[in-house]
Design an enzyme around this catalytic site. Sequence first.
Site, PDB file in Angstrom:
ATOM      1  N   HIS A   1       0.809  -1.220   0.000  1.00  0.00           N
ATOM      2  CA  HIS A   1       0.000   0.000   0.000  1.00  0.00           C
ATOM      3  C   HIS A   1       0.844   1.272   0.000  1.00  0.00           C
ATOM      4  CE1 HIS A   1      -3.679   2.156   0.197  1.00  0.00           C
ATOM      5  NE2 HIS A   1      -4.378   1.243   0.826  1.00  0.00           N
TER       6      HIS A   1
ATOM      7  N   ASP B   1      -9.482  -7.916 -18.398  1.00  0.00           N
ATOM      8  CA  ASP B   1      -9.539  -8.965 -19.425  1.00  0.00           C
ATOM      9  C   ASP B   1      -8.167  -9.105 -20.083  1.00  0.00           C
ATOM     10  OD1 ASP B   1     -10.079 -10.726 -21.473  1.00  0.00           O
ATOM     11  OD2 ASP B   1     -11.512  -9.431 -22.505  1.00  0.00           O
TER      12      ASP B   1
END
Length: 453
Positions: free
Chosen positions: A165, A395
């Site tokens: 993070h 995708d």
Amino acid sequence: MATIKILDQIHVSPSTSSSSDPVVPLTFFDIAWLHTGPVERLFFFPYNNSTSHFLSTSLPSLTSSLSLTLQRFHLLTCHVTTSPSDPAQYIFSPSSSNSIALTVAESDGSIDFEEIVSSDPRDLSKLDPLVPQLGKSDDGTAALAALQITIFPNQGICIGVSIHHVVCDDSASIHFVKSWAAACRDNGFDSESAPVPPIHDRAVVPDPNGLYFKSLSEMRELASNGPPPPPPDLSIKPPALLMATFSLSRDQIDTLKHGVAETAASSGVLVHSSSFTVACAYAWICLLKCRGENPTKETAHLLFSVDCRARLAPPVPVQYFGNCLRPCFVEATVKDLLSENGVVSGAIEIGKSIKGLENGVLDGAELWLKKILSILPNQPMSIGGSPRFRVYDVDFGFGKPNKVEMLSIAKTPGTVSLSESGAEEGGIEIGVVLPRDEIERFSSCFLGGLKLI
């Protein structure tokens, strides 16, 4: 015990040398995450071919597109260190390896692919082996990112992403994943649909009040004053954790939003009512009930992050690659949350907190960390992810994901994940990790409440 077989570990570097990339300083948004850990996601895709077919046809495209993508996202190959000229200034500096570790693995058959991509409660230990671990560079510094591809022969693949993070927030990490996917699917970034390049320049983040050094000073003060954590009681075996996904349909969300708006209007309250607020409120009430929260307890707490990019003056570009989050604190009485109109009460309080950011998104920033630590003993619910990230749009050329899971929520009790629905436009998925008895009570509350909507 679910196991996998490691087939290879590849160190992928940017397609062209990034040695000329400037050293990047951490901002006050980054420094707050210095001593935390990675955000971990698993993307599951259908794949009806053998392992050998994947290794010979798909893996080369994934590695070459990753190399191309890292040319844009070079900070992921760096490490965090202090500036030679100023020990108080942390920086992202090129690592000795200048690469990301990509682990390639194969399921040994002990993990049922159809089971782990379902929404039903699943043993977390079956998912843990699919999560890439942040290793260390040759110079001993911790890596900021790691990737893993696990093949389920003739069933599917899992692409695991772990990004610390401190280098970026969730919005930016999804920007990286979508960029990698687009480069793999389209054989580069020449397509009109290719994501825009990231911006790494920390100068776009204003810090007029010296929040970086104020935040760093606060972190050091808390670290020096805080007592050491008690040693774990090894005689007590922690309960096994299960992960499950619960869904709200678009119609159910619209009904909840209407109820919140109607109740707020009748009370003369101007409230921010959105899919996010009602989904958070619904999960909050279910979590309180599954814990058996005592109605006599005065206050319940909710904590979530708000993207500040568009809220700062001047606004930070949406493609900024870094952290640009502030915490949002919500309080409500337990009695109100457990009442018949608990979801409405919770949503109104969440909406008020979001509305309050208009008074100054950085107000009290130097005290955020102290406030977070002060409410942790009260077991707040916290939120990871957001439906805005559109994780089901990722995708790589294998089609839409069967399932996307945020595994890092398991590291902080009381954290739930939110994403858009993978099955219905406008719906929301809520991911939880709980012991079996609590997840059964959460399910009963969640499904029982939907019958009333």
